[in-house]
Design a protein around this motif. Structure first.
Motif, PDB file in Angstrom:
ATOM      1  N   GLY A  54       0.821  -1.214   0.000  1.00 36.35           N
ATOM      2  CA  GLY A  54       0.000   0.000   0.000  1.00 36.35           C
ATOM      3  C   GLY A  54       0.847   1.252   0.000  1.00 36.35           C
ATOM      4  O   GLY A  54       2.034   1.235  -0.367  1.00 36.35           O
ATOM      5  N   GLU A  55       0.243   2.338   0.448  1.00 38.89           N
ATOM      6  CA  GLU A  55       0.865   3.663   0.319  1.00 38.89           C
ATOM      7  C   GLU A  55       1.554   4.099   1.621  1.00 38.89           C
ATOM      8  O   GLU A  55       2.771   4.186   1.693  1.00 38.89           O
ATOM      9  N   ALA A  56       0.752   4.357   2.625  1.00 40.17           N
ATOM     10  CA  ALA A  56       1.291   4.869   3.894  1.00 40.17           C
ATOM     11  C   ALA A  56       0.224   4.690   4.964  1.00 40.17           C
ATOM     12  O   ALA A  56      -0.974   4.640   4.650  1.00 40.17           O
ATOM     13  N   PRO A  57       0.628   4.621   6.217  1.00 36.90           N
ATOM     14  CA  PRO A  57      -0.370   4.482   7.280  1.00 36.90           C
ATOM     15  C   PRO A  57      -1.292   5.691   7.327  1.00 36.90           C
ATOM     16  O   PRO A  57      -0.880   6.811   7.020  1.00 36.90           O
ATOM     17  N   GLY A  58      -2.539   5.450   7.724  1.00 35.65           N
ATOM     18  CA  GLY A  58      -3.478   6.526   8.020  1.00 35.65           C
ATOM     19  C   GLY A  58      -3.591   6.687   9.534  1.00 35.65           C
ATOM     20  O   GLY A  58      -2.775   6.146  10.289  1.00 35.65           O
ATOM     21  N   GLU A  85      -3.973   3.354  11.489  1.00 28.54           N
ATOM     22  CA  GLU A  85      -2.742   2.559  11.459  1.00 28.54           C
ATOM     23  C   GLU A  85      -1.677   3.187  12.364  1.00 28.54           C
ATOM     24  O   GLU A  85      -0.951   2.487  13.070  1.00 28.54           O
ATOM     25  N   PRO A 122      -0.602  -2.032   9.558  1.00 22.76           N
ATOM     26  CA  PRO A 122      -1.109  -1.493   8.296  1.00 22.76           C
ATOM     27  C   PRO A 122      -2.519  -1.979   7.975  1.00 22.76           C
ATOM     28  O   PRO A 122      -2.901  -3.085   8.365  1.00 22.76           O
ATOM     29  N   PHE A 123      -3.248  -1.146   7.275  1.00 20.24           N
ATOM     30  CA  PHE A 123      -4.575  -1.497   6.746  1.00 20.24           C
ATOM     31  C   PHE A 123      -5.509  -2.045   7.823  1.00 20.24           C
ATOM     32  O   PHE A 123      -5.979  -3.184   7.724  1.00 20.24           O
ATOM     33  N   ASN A 168       3.523  -1.151   3.566  1.00 21.55           N
ATOM     34  CA  ASN A 168       3.345   0.120   2.867  1.00 21.55           C
ATOM     35  C   ASN A 168       4.675   0.651   2.344  1.00 21.55           C
ATOM     36  O   ASN A 168       5.745   0.283   2.851  1.00 21.55           O
ATOM     37  N   HIS A 197      -6.158   1.157  -5.256  1.00 27.28           N
ATOM     38  CA  HIS A 197      -6.038   1.189  -3.796  1.00 27.28           C
ATOM     39  C   HIS A 197      -7.433   1.088  -3.168  1.00 27.28           C
ATOM     40  O   HIS A 197      -8.384   1.685  -3.690  1.00 27.28           O
TER      41      HIS A 197
HETATM   42  N1  URA Z   1      -3.754   3.079   3.244  1.00 30.82           N
HETATM   43  C1  URA Z   1      -2.547   2.536   3.020  1.00 30.82           C
HETATM   44  O1  URA Z   1      -1.987   2.671   1.934  1.00 30.82           O
HETATM   45  N2  URA Z   1      -1.979   1.852   3.986  1.00 30.82           N
HETATM   46  C2  URA Z   1      -2.554   1.646   5.151  1.00 30.82           C
HETATM   47  O2  URA Z   1      -1.950   1.003   5.978  1.00 30.82           O
HETATM   48  C3  URA Z   1      -3.816   2.207   5.354  1.00 30.82           C
HETATM   49  C4  URA Z   1      -4.405   2.922   4.407  1.00 30.82           C
END
Ligand code: URA
Length: 285
Positions: free
Chosen positions: A136-140, A143, A149-150, A176, A250
């Motif tokens: 994925g991209e990055a923690p929100g 997270e 993650p996710f 991520n 995504h």
């Molecule tokens: N979106 C992401 O790309 N990663 C996460 O961990 C949560 C949301």
């Protein structure tokens, strides 16, 4: 130096320094740096479907910038690229190597703003011997709070997608591009992604998945070094080191644009077929 030898040396150096165990934790060291000189992704843009790749724009993300902080990078845990040429680690070695790397990530301060604003780093979770990795991209916010993650709304959707593939979260590995939450969930900058790349590169070299599913444009840009739209890259397999890479939307995009769920399901069916995983008759069509 072989991967195995490098890990053993790293662990021995811990032991000689009096460290008898490596714990998962929320330690916030002041000056750790990524353990390898940052490199651009050595992805191969080659399809394995037999048909030509949608010629991706070859505008690669900028090469990693020097560290934002002044202290020199610590000794390498191992050379991630060389690791792909060596024998894969066994389960216990992977767990140990991931724990060492997770400690390094937990202390990272390369991106000053992210280090100052995060609650904790979010390393990755799942099977250390996965056939399939979701990138994925990055923690929100969720997270960042929970350290996994996710796990927010997009994460719940990802879990449903995984389960629709007859898998469980614990069968795959989820990680991520960035290990820290960008404030306000903004898109990671290329500089941040470059700072974090050595960690992702090493994670993948330890995990050695057969398949990587890139979730969204940030993952694609970092792993495959292309800026082509996700919609144009779907439906074909690319190569990153020894892994086959499939690109899809995504889950956060699916929350904003539910009709695209059917496209992701098409992608998952393609991926499961390539992995030799039978879906129920209802799910095949
Ligand atoms: N979106 C992401 O790309 N990663 C996460 O961990 C949560 C949301």
């Amino acid at each position: 130096m072989t991967l195995r030898r490098a890990i053993v040396q790293e662990l021995e150096s811990y032991a000689s320094a009096g460290v008898t165990e490596v714990r998962k934790g929320r330690r916030r060291a002041k000056s750790s740096q990524p353990s390898t000189p940052a490199k651009a992704a050595p992805a191969t843009i080659a399809t394995t479907t037999g048909r030509a790749a949608a010629s991706p724009k070859t505008t690669a993300p900028p090469r990693p910038a020097p560290a934002a902080t002044s202290s020199a990078p610590s000794a390498s845990l191992f050379d991630a690229q060389a690791a792909w040429a060596n024998e894969p680690l066994d389960r216990g070695q992977r767990v140990a190597a991931l724990e060492v790397l997770q400690q390094q990530v937990a202390g990272c301060t390369r991106c000053r703003e992210l280090a100052d604003t995060r609650t904790q780093t979010v390393f990755g979770v799942g099977n250390p011997q996965p056939r399939l990795v979701f990138l994925g991209e990055a923690p929100g916010a969720d997270e960042d709070r929970l350290g996994e993650p996710f796990v927010g709304r997009a994460g719940q959707l990802l879990t449903k997608i995984i389960e629709a593939c007859t898998l469980r979260r614990e069968d795959v590995y989820i990680l991520n591009v960035l290990k820290c939450r960008p404030p306000g969930n903004r898109t990671p900058t290329d500089e941040e992604a470059a700072h974090c790349w050595p960690y992702l590169e090493q994670q993948l070299a330890i995990l050695r998945p057969e398949f990587i599913c890139c979730l969204g444009a940030v993952a694609v840009r970092r792993l495959l070094s292309v800026t082509t739209a996700v919609g144009r890259l779907r439906g074909q397999f690319f190569t990153y080191q020894g892994s086959q890479v499939l690109v899809t939307y995504h889950p956060s995009y699916l929350l904003r644009n539910p009709p695209a769920k059917k496209d992701v399901w098409e992608d998952m069916k393609l991926l499961m077929a390539r992995m030799g995983i039978e879906l129920g008759a209802r799910d095949k069509g």
